[in-house]
Motif scaffolding. Structure first.
Motif, mmCIF file in Angstrom:
data_model
loop_
_atom_site.group_PDB
_atom_site.id
_atom_site.type_symbol
_atom_site.label_atom_id
_atom_site.label_comp_id
_atom_site.label_asym_id
_atom_site.label_seq_id
_atom_site.Cartn_x
_atom_site.Cartn_y
_atom_site.Cartn_z
ATOM 1 N N LYS A 37 -7.446 1.478 -4.913
ATOM 2 C CA LYS A 37 -8.349 1.429 -4.220
ATOM 3 C C LYS A 37 -9.579 2.097 -4.125
ATOM 4 O O LYS A 37 -9.304 3.802 -4.666
ATOM 5 N N ASP A 79 0.880 -1.289 -0.152
ATOM 6 C CA ASP A 79 -0.287 0.474 0.119
ATOM 7 C C ASP A 79 1.074 1.094 -0.028
ATOM 8 O O ASP A 79 1.735 1.227 0.572
ATOM 9 N N MET A 134 -0.396 -0.941 -4.292
ATOM 10 C CA MET A 134 -1.747 -0.033 -3.908
ATOM 11 C C MET A 134 -1.882 1.339 -3.982
ATOM 12 O O MET A 134 -0.931 1.726 -2.772
#
Length: 219
Positions: free
Chosen positions: A83, A34, A60
């Motif tokens: 996302k 992330d 992400m």
């Protein structure tokens, strides 16, 4: 939890520094990062990982933040998802990345020349030579002026795709389908930034941009 339901074994970390420690402690088939991680963010973590490893990296990023996407790809990520992402889409991207890492030899076979010029009869057919760039399609090794070049799985597959069609212009959508396994139109920034990374490793003039069409590998 979602990935485990699909049969994956997952080791997780809540921050970048812990993630770096876990990465160094064991071997992993794929890294899912992330961007927004406390301590050491995903982009910084990706750069640290790329110092020692060419393992597949999937980034992400937050919805619509193009800067994060570009920064992640420039740091060495192989692909990215935005996302919120549906679990099935995430798993499809993961499977695609794992296929790239495992089945690169199949693409290497495609890159092998079917015939040689008379003065190439004694050359190993698994070796493709473009000036000072040598690609060993059997051993999946690349060297530049005799020195080994470390390539991430996606970079290697991209180079093999170019090597299979030297001098031929390949458009971005074709590269997305053949290298990234996209069955749909994807974001061409992935291609552009991977080409940019590849140029840094094998020489800026080796891959030529044909404006409005795509890229080609110079013979």
């Amino acid at each position: 939890m979602a990935l485990e339901r699909y049969g994956y074994r997952v080791v997780s970390a809540g921050d970048g520094l812990t993630g770096l420690e876990l990465f160094r402690e064991g071997r992993h088939d794929l890294l899912l990062l992330d961007v927004m991680l406390p301590g050491l963010d995903g982009i910084g973590l990706c750069r640290r990982i790329r110092e020692t490893s060419m393992d597949p990296v999937l980034m992400m990023s937050a919805r619509g933040d193009a800067l994060e996407v570009v920064s992640g790809l420039e740091a060495g990520a192989d692909d990215y998802v935005v996302k919120p992402v549906d679990t099935a889409v995430l798993v499809a991207r993961i499977r695609s990345l794992l296929r790239r890492a495992v089945y690169a030899p199949a693409q290497a076979d495609r890159a092998r020349p079917e015939r040689h010029r008379p003065d190439d009869r004694d050359r190993d057919p698994a070796l493709l030579v473009f000036g000072d760039l040598t690609i060993d399609t059997a051993g999946l090794e690349v060297s530049l002026a005799g020195r080994p070049v470390a390539l991430a799985p996606t970079e290697l597959r991209l180079l093999l795709e170019f090597a299979a069609h030297p001098g031929t212009v390949l458009d971005r959508q074709a590269l997305l389908r053949n290298v990234w396994d996209y069955g749909w139109d994807g974001d061409s920034r992935v291609v552009d930034l991977c080409v940019q990374r590849l140029r840094k490793k094998i020489g800026a003039d080796r891959i030529e941009t044909v404006r409005g069409f795509g890229y080609k590998l110079r013979r």
